[in-house]
Design an enzyme around this catalytic site. Structure first.
Site, mmCIF file in Angstrom:
data_model
loop_
_atom_site.group_PDB
_atom_site.id
_atom_site.type_symbol
_atom_site.label_atom_id
_atom_site.label_comp_id
_atom_site.label_asym_id
_atom_site.label_seq_id
_atom_site.Cartn_x
_atom_site.Cartn_y
_atom_site.Cartn_z
ATOM 1 N N LYS A 154 36.719 49.877 46.755
ATOM 2 C CA LYS A 154 35.799 50.797 46.065
ATOM 3 C C LYS A 154 36.402 51.325 44.754
ATOM 4 C CE LYS A 154 35.407 53.013 50.037
ATOM 5 N NZ LYS A 154 35.806 51.993 51.017
ATOM 6 N N ILE A 155 37.652 51.817 44.827
ATOM 7 C CA ILE A 155 38.251 52.434 43.639
ATOM 8 C C ILE A 155 38.686 51.372 42.626
ATOM 9 C CG2 ILE A 155 40.183 53.855 42.818
ATOM 10 C CD1 ILE A 155 40.037 55.297 45.605
ATOM 11 N N ASP A 174 43.862 40.614 45.762
ATOM 12 C CA ASP A 174 43.371 41.290 46.966
ATOM 13 C C ASP A 174 43.440 40.282 48.097
ATOM 14 O OD1 ASP A 174 41.522 42.463 49.010
ATOM 15 O OD2 ASP A 174 41.089 43.887 47.411
ATOM 16 N N CYS A 201 45.409 49.393 46.464
ATOM 17 C CA CYS A 201 45.321 48.913 47.851
ATOM 18 C C CYS A 201 45.895 49.983 48.782
ATOM 19 C CB CYS A 201 46.067 47.588 48.006
ATOM 20 S SG CYS A 201 47.816 47.727 47.662
ATOM 21 N N PRO A 202 45.588 49.922 50.074
ATOM 22 C CA PRO A 202 46.137 50.938 50.985
ATOM 23 C C PRO A 202 47.621 50.711 51.248
ATOM 24 C CG PRO A 202 44.787 49.353 52.188
ATOM 25 C CD PRO A 202 44.683 48.980 50.751
ATOM 26 N N THR A 228 47.620 55.325 41.553
ATOM 27 C CA THR A 228 46.834 56.452 42.069
ATOM 28 C C THR A 228 46.483 56.188 43.538
ATOM 29 O OG1 THR A 228 44.803 55.442 41.241
ATOM 30 C CG2 THR A 228 45.808 57.130 39.849
ATOM 31 N N SER A 229 47.257 55.298 44.191
ATOM 32 C CA SER A 229 46.911 54.959 45.581
ATOM 33 C C SER A 229 47.832 55.694 46.561
ATOM 34 C CB SER A 229 46.964 53.452 45.775
ATOM 35 O OG SER A 229 46.487 53.137 47.051
ATOM 36 N N ASP A 254 50.125 59.229 40.126
ATOM 37 C CA ASP A 254 49.448 60.374 40.744
ATOM 38 C C ASP A 254 49.996 60.611 42.146
ATOM 39 O OD1 ASP A 254 47.367 62.413 40.748
ATOM 40 O OD2 ASP A 254 46.334 61.163 42.232
ATOM 41 N N GLU A 259 56.240 62.668 48.222
ATOM 42 C CA GLU A 259 55.494 63.767 47.589
ATOM 43 C C GLU A 259 55.221 64.952 48.505
ATOM 44 O OE1 GLU A 259 51.863 61.528 46.645
ATOM 45 O OE2 GLU A 259 50.779 62.727 48.109
ATOM 46 N N HIS A 291 48.881 64.196 42.871
ATOM 47 C CA HIS A 291 47.854 63.666 43.794
ATOM 48 C C HIS A 291 46.509 64.365 43.563
ATOM 49 C CE1 HIS A 291 47.588 61.332 47.817
ATOM 50 N NE2 HIS A 291 46.402 61.378 47.259
HETATM 51 P P1 NAI Z 1 39.082 50.326 49.930
HETATM 52 O O1 NAI Z 1 39.345 50.156 51.386
HETATM 53 O O2 NAI Z 1 37.673 50.359 49.440
HETATM 54 O O3 NAI Z 1 39.852 49.185 49.094
HETATM 55 C C1 NAI Z 1 41.141 48.754 49.379
HETATM 56 C C2 NAI Z 1 41.264 47.300 48.949
HETATM 57 O O4 NAI Z 1 42.615 46.898 49.167
HETATM 58 C C3 NAI Z 1 40.366 46.352 49.747
HETATM 59 O O5 NAI Z 1 39.659 45.500 48.874
HETATM 60 C C4 NAI Z 1 41.355 45.574 50.613
HETATM 61 O O6 NAI Z 1 40.926 44.239 50.877
HETATM 62 C C5 NAI Z 1 42.588 45.596 49.746
HETATM 63 N N1 NAI Z 1 43.817 45.364 50.503
HETATM 64 C C6 NAI Z 1 44.118 45.718 51.773
HETATM 65 N N2 NAI Z 1 45.348 45.277 52.094
HETATM 66 C C7 NAI Z 1 45.839 44.639 51.018
HETATM 67 C C8 NAI Z 1 47.056 43.964 50.739
HETATM 68 N N3 NAI Z 1 48.005 43.861 51.682
HETATM 69 N N4 NAI Z 1 47.210 43.420 49.534
HETATM 70 C C9 NAI Z 1 46.236 43.490 48.594
HETATM 71 N N5 NAI Z 1 45.059 44.117 48.787
HETATM 72 C C10 NAI Z 1 44.859 44.685 49.991
HETATM 73 O O7 NAI Z 1 39.852 51.660 49.527
HETATM 74 P P2 NAI Z 1 39.568 52.605 48.279
HETATM 75 O O8 NAI Z 1 38.563 53.626 48.641
HETATM 76 O O9 NAI Z 1 39.345 51.787 47.063
HETATM 77 O O10 NAI Z 1 40.985 53.370 48.176
HETATM 78 C C11 NAI Z 1 42.157 52.692 47.787
HETATM 79 C C12 NAI Z 1 43.347 53.586 48.025
HETATM 80 O O11 NAI Z 1 43.284 54.699 47.118
HETATM 81 C C13 NAI Z 1 43.362 54.240 49.406
HETATM 82 O O12 NAI Z 1 44.034 53.427 50.332
HETATM 83 C C14 NAI Z 1 44.083 55.526 49.181
HETATM 84 O O13 NAI Z 1 45.435 55.335 49.540
HETATM 85 C C15 NAI Z 1 43.991 55.775 47.680
HETATM 86 N N6 NAI Z 1 43.305 57.016 47.335
HETATM 87 C C16 NAI Z 1 43.935 57.901 46.478
HETATM 88 C C17 NAI Z 1 43.327 59.074 46.111
HETATM 89 C C18 NAI Z 1 43.977 60.025 45.144
HETATM 90 O O14 NAI Z 1 43.504 61.165 45.002
HETATM 91 N N7 NAI Z 1 45.021 59.644 44.433
HETATM 92 C C19 NAI Z 1 42.004 59.445 46.658
HETATM 93 C C20 NAI Z 1 41.406 58.423 47.491
HETATM 94 C C21 NAI Z 1 42.059 57.272 47.833
#
Ligand code: NAI
Length: 329
Positions: A154-155, A174, A201-202, A228-229, A254, A259, A291
């Protein structure tokens, strides 16, 4: 009236959760302390507990919550790498807010990239002191540069579109490619080709320290890193070394792997004991935010609303749409 306690809560959380209390018939108690084994007992007498990104939700905390009759823990965030999902099985149901505003995080990522490359943070401080000199403020143009997006969920996907809007070349890595309009590469190839690498990515056992001295060696000289992950995607000590040697041209962070002791707190009167964080903050080409990428009105409203909806589903015995299941951890 269900009683819900929030751990690690701040005034801005309260503003948005209070908006929903009448609609859902919930009474909220706001604890400033983080959730950890020693503080889990505070949840006694409540119908549910709500936690956040830097709470310590390991096995001990889960067991303490369970002993104190908590059967539902709502994470008011998307990532749940701080939760021992397996330990909660058959004890406590876990829910999260998977999608509260990818735009908030993606836009913050572009904000810190622009700050870093155009040095607007330094310009702001200069002009406040009537220093109108431009020496040392030279930046570079993003148009035409190649950005490598790691994780096009998503992000990452929103960030990728923002970069396209800037006229940047885009490539991605990905495990589960989802975009037809983007060239997917291996992570190593993305490292070789990118001028800027952005992590979305997570944090898992596979992605921990994916940016380390071996992968940094593959990168272009002067590469920029954006995170920012989650902090532990980067080996911070390797990052410091690579910035010192000028292999890495800049980093906007971020998140930071250690942290939890610092972020969200005012430590301005404290001697920071974490030398790696302190070193990063002293570097002129490193930007650290605490963050805060999510911290928008829209995201806070959605976090409060989805958390209330998640809890309502539990109290009404319905299917939990946003459940964190052991198999997904
Ligand atoms: P999402 O689940 O929509 O996207 C994550 C993507 O990473 C997916 O496309 C998935 O296939 C891919 N992925 C999973 N394992 C992988 C790997 N080993 N190698 C490569 N790609 C891989 O998650 P979303 O919503 O986009 O969030 C991403 C990250 O952002 C979250 O995991 C969270 O840690 C972080 N986040 C940070 C925030 C902040 O305030 N700084 C706020 C919200 C989320």
């Amino acid at each position: 009236m269900k009683k819900i306690c929030l751990f690690d809560s701040k005034p801005y959380d309260k503003i948005y959760f209070e908006k929903y209390k009448d609609e859902y018939g919930f009474e909220f108690e706001y604890f400033e302390t983080k959730l950890r084994p020693q503080t889990a007992v505070l949840a006694r007498g409540f119908d549910a507990a709500v936690a956040f990104v830097n709470d310590e939700v390991g096995r001990d905390t889960i067991n303490r919550l369970f002993e104190n009759n908590i059967r539902i823990l709502a994470m008011r965030c998307a990532g749940y790498n701080n939760v021992d999902v397996a330990a909660a099985k058959d004890k406590i149901r876990l829910v999260r807010v998977p999608n509260y505003s990818p735009y908030a995080v993606a836009e913050h990522t572009m904000a810190i990239l622009l700050t870093l490359v155009r040095k607007t943070n330094k310009a702001y401080i200069r002009t406040r002191e009537y220093n109108f000199s431009l020496n040392g403020l030279m930046g570079f143009v993003l148009h035409g540069k190649t950005v490598g997006v790691v994780g096009t969920g998503k992000i990452g996907s929103v960030f990728l579109d923002i970069c396209k809007g800037f006229g940047m070349e885009v490539c991605a890595y990905d495990m589960y490619p989802s975009r037809k309009d983007v060239e997917y590469l291996s992570f190593e190839e993305l490292c070789r080709r990118s001028d800027i690498i952005s992590l979305h990515c997570p944090l898992t056992s596979e992605t921990k320290h994916m940016i380390n001295n071996k992968t940094i060696d593959l990168m272009k000289d002067g590469v920029y890193i954006l995170n920012t992950s989650r902090g532990a995607l980067i080996d911070s000590e390797d990052l410091v070394e690579a910035i010192k040697s000028e292999k890495i041209g800049g980093a906007a962070l971020d998140v930071y792997e250690e942290e939890s002791e610092f972020f969200y707190e005012d430590k301005s009167a404290t001697i920071i004991q974490d030398d790696t964080l302190a070193r990063l903050i002293t570097m002129p080409n490193v930007l650290v935010t605490s963050h805060q990428a999510f911290l928008t009105r829209e995201a806070l409203r959605e976090i409060a609303h989805t958390t209330c909806e998640n809890l309502k589903e539990f109290f009404e015995g319905r299917e939990l749409k946003n459940e964190i299941a052991a198999s997904k951890s």
